[in-house]
Design an enzyme around this catalytic site. Structure first.
Site, short mmCIF file in Angstrom:
data_model
loop_
_atom_site.label_atom_id
_atom_site.label_comp_id
_atom_site.label_asym_id
_atom_site.label_seq_id
_atom_site.Cartn_x
_atom_site.Cartn_y
_atom_site.Cartn_z
N ASN A 127 0.81 -1.14 0.07
CA ASN A 127 -0.19 0.08 0.10
C ASN A 127 0.91 1.36 0.02
OD1 ASN A 127 -3.24 -0.40 0.15
ND2 ASN A 127 -2.55 -1.80 1.72
N ASP B 86 -2.17 1.67 5.53
CA ASP B 86 -2.86 1.43 4.06
C ASP B 86 -2.38 2.59 3.42
OD1 ASP B 86 -4.47 1.10 2.05
OD2 ASP B 86 -5.89 -0.12 3.37
#
Length: 237
Positions: free
Chosen positions: A80, A131
């Protein structure tokens, strides 16, 4: 440019799609693309991962100006980010499954990495998985924490400076407005039992003005948001 399906595509203004490469078609396990972002020089970086999250099956790719797609790193799991410093010399990269944020030195001219990635931050148990990310004008890193409903802000030396709570358990990525004190946060409905309208939405959250002393703040909750109807889709982990 978009990371989609098993590859990287160029989308024209009229919506015409041209595939540059589909590197995840050539992996040993069924795989797909994940997060992607452009660096300050205009190269496009995107991660790939195995559908089942097999450890070490994820990779990071770079798309150069001529459209060539290069595998830059492998041995990752759920890739990510990435996010870049303003001068393009630092790249931050999250491996969500390993709960680790890496820092890589980048040659801004060639896009090549200098040396091995180093650990920048490692969130603790219960703090969620890192993330999507972005870097602000002070060089601090903002990280959406999947599963925790928070956004972390880190000093360039890795110290955690602040935590913003958002009204959704799975924030997936962040973007800072270039002129206003606003943080845009995308969230997911995937895996949320009885989701509200803030899951699967874009949230608009006020953040401190640029240059706040030491930026050592902690927002207890999001006080403003906008949302659009979410729909079920392949999860961005």
């Amino acid at each position: 440019m978009a990371a989609a399906g098993t590859g990287i595509a160029l989308l024209s203004a009229d919506g015409t799609l041209e595939w540059l490469d589909r590197p995840e078609d050539r992996t040993p396990l069924p795989s797909r693309m994940n997060d992607g972002v452009a660096d300050p020089a205009g190269r496009f970086w995107a991660g790939g991962m195995a559908y089942d999250g097999t450890h070490g099956a994820g990779s990071l790719y770079r798309t150069d100006h001529d459209g060539t797609v290069v595998r830059v790193l492998d041995g990752l799991t759920i890739v990510n980010g990435p996010a870049f410093s303003a001068d393009g010399t630092i790249m931050y990269l999250a491996d969500t499954a390993a709960s680790t944020i890496l820092r890589c030195r980048v040659d801004p001219g060639s896009g090549d990495l200098s040396g091995d990635p180093e650990t920048f931050a490692r969130p603790g148990e219960g703090e969620g998985g890192p993330d999507g990310m972005t870097v602000d004008v002070e060089g601090c890193l903002w990280v959406a924490m999947w599963g925790a409903g928070t956004i972390h802000r880190h000093h360039p030396d890795g110290r955690l400076l602040g935590i913003t709570t958002v009204p959704a358990p799975h924030p997936t990525s962040v973007c800072l407005h270039p002129t206003e004190n606003r943080l845009l946060v995308t969230t997911a409905r995937y895996g949320v039992k009885d989701p509200t309208r803030t899951s699967g939405a874009v949230l608009d959250i006020p953040v401190p003005a640029r240059g706040t002393a030491a930026c050592s703040w902690r927002a207890q909750s999001a006080i403003a948001y906008r949302s659009h109807p979410g729909h079920r889709q392949e999860p961005d982990r």
